[in-house]
Design a protein around this motif. Structure first.
Motif, short mmCIF file in Angstrom:
data_model
loop_
_atom_site.label_atom_id
_atom_site.label_comp_id
_atom_site.label_asym_id
_atom_site.label_seq_id
_atom_site.Cartn_x
_atom_site.Cartn_y
_atom_site.Cartn_z
N ALA A 104 26.81 32.26 32.89
CA ALA A 104 27.46 33.59 31.63
C ALA A 104 28.93 33.85 31.31
CB ALA A 104 26.19 34.43 32.53
N PRO A 143 31.29 36.74 31.64
CA PRO A 143 31.78 37.70 32.47
C PRO A 143 31.53 38.88 31.13
CG PRO A 143 33.38 36.54 33.47
CD PRO A 143 32.61 36.11 31.92
N HIS A 144 31.06 40.47 31.88
CA HIS A 144 30.69 41.10 30.92
C HIS A 144 31.85 41.46 30.21
CE1 HIS A 144 27.79 45.10 29.81
NE2 HIS A 144 29.27 45.76 31.05
N GLU A 145 32.91 42.15 31.44
CA GLU A 145 34.22 41.79 30.58
C GLU A 145 34.25 41.56 29.78
OE1 GLU A 145 33.64 41.76 33.61
OE2 GLU A 145 33.88 43.82 34.49
N ARG A 146 34.34 40.36 29.56
CA ARG A 146 34.52 39.48 28.27
C ARG A 146 33.73 39.36 27.15
NH1 ARG A 146 35.75 33.25 26.73
NH2 ARG A 146 36.07 33.61 25.21
N MET A 147 31.91 39.31 27.30
CA MET A 147 31.71 39.73 26.16
C MET A 147 32.23 41.35 25.52
SD MET A 147 29.66 37.52 25.86
CE MET A 147 28.11 38.52 24.54
N ASN A 148 32.50 42.50 26.22
CA ASN A 148 33.11 43.38 25.30
C ASN A 148 33.90 43.34 24.45
OD1 ASN A 148 31.04 45.26 26.44
ND2 ASN A 148 32.07 46.08 28.43
#
Length: 274
Positions: free
Chosen positions: A263, A265-270
């Motif tokens: 998946a 990373p959360h930061e990459r999604m943001n």
């Protein structure tokens, strides 16, 4: 109040003008978004325009394709147009109307949502419309576009090849009639052979042809060489996403969490949405 720029054009007017220019020469890829997030992501990746996907939208709502109302689709188009600053082309199915008079009203609703273009199909759940009647429906859509947003792109689709892959000649005949009825761009989902694509390009010229890509095959360079003006992918991107979710969920069901390691990373999604 509708805000206008120093040139007197609204944001949607400018997008429609830019979208029309994109159809005048060369070839471009127009991926299909299925929600506001995918629309914003595709814009941020540098695509010049996006299209909606009726199938992609239906699946996000837990419905089957062609199981949506006009109200639902128009609200969805409003969301896509608000989420992106690039032109949006609407997959508007059969116009959610059989008769030309109702077609005018619904096309006006789609244009009011802010789309830069929209496609109209030549069938509904009951089957295909007779060629003459299908052409009258395109003429009605043309009236609505000319009335509300003359710069918008009217796309006429024949779905014949999705039912009968050998019906290339009848499909071309329909596209030619639609072009003569006022369609700006022509579209026959299901055409795959290079020779058939080239024949369609010649038949509708100088108007542009859209080709749908649903599986690997011809490259962008090959399609451009055949004279294709724009390329879309329908619900394919949405299906790629659902395939990943399905594989991950099946792993979870079996007690494995390994698939989650892939998946983003959360930061990459943001970062994809800023």
């Amino acid at each position: 109040m509708i805000e206008r720029g120093s040139n007197g054009l609204t944001v949607h007017d400018e997008q429609r003008k830019r979208f029309r220019t994109m159809h005048e020469r060369g070839c471009f890829v127009m991926p299909n978004a299925w929600d506001a997030g995918s629309a914003r992501l595709l814009q941020n990746l540098g695509f010049g325009a996006i299209a909606s996907s009726s199938a992609g939208l239906a699946w996000t709502l837990g419905r089957a394709d062609y199981d949506l109302t006009c109200d639902t689709v128009v609200n969805h188009l409003v969301s896509l147009c608000a989420a992106s600053s690039i032109p949006v082309n609407a997959d508007f199915e059969d116009g959610f109307a059989r008769e030309p008079e109702s077609m005018v009203k619904n096309v006006l609703r789609a244009l009011d949502a802010g789309v830069a273009g929209l496609s109209i199909e030549d069938r509904n759940r009951a089957g295909f419309f007779e060629p003459a009647f299908a052409t009258e429906r395109i003429k009605a859509a043309r009236v609505a576009v000319d009335q509300a947003a003359p710069a918008a792109i009217l796309v006429a689709r024949t779905e014949l090849l999705l039912s009968d892959p050998s019906a290339v000649t009848p499909a071309i005949d329909r596209l030619v009639a639609f072009a003569e009825a006022g369609a700006d761009c022509l579209f026959a989902p299901g055409v795959r052979a290079a020779a058939d694509i080239a024949a369609m390009v010649r038949a509708v010229a100088p108007k542009p042809l859209n080709v749908l890509i649903s599986k690997p095959g011809l490259t962008f360079a090959e399609l451009e060489g055949l004279g294709v003006r724009r390329i879309s992918v329908g619900g394919a991107l949405a299906r790629v996403g659902w395939a990943a979710v399905l594989a991950a969920a099946e792993g979870l069901r079996e007690g494995s969490f390994d698939v989650l390691a892939g998946a983003l990373p959360h930061e990459r999604m943001n970062g994809l949405f800023t």
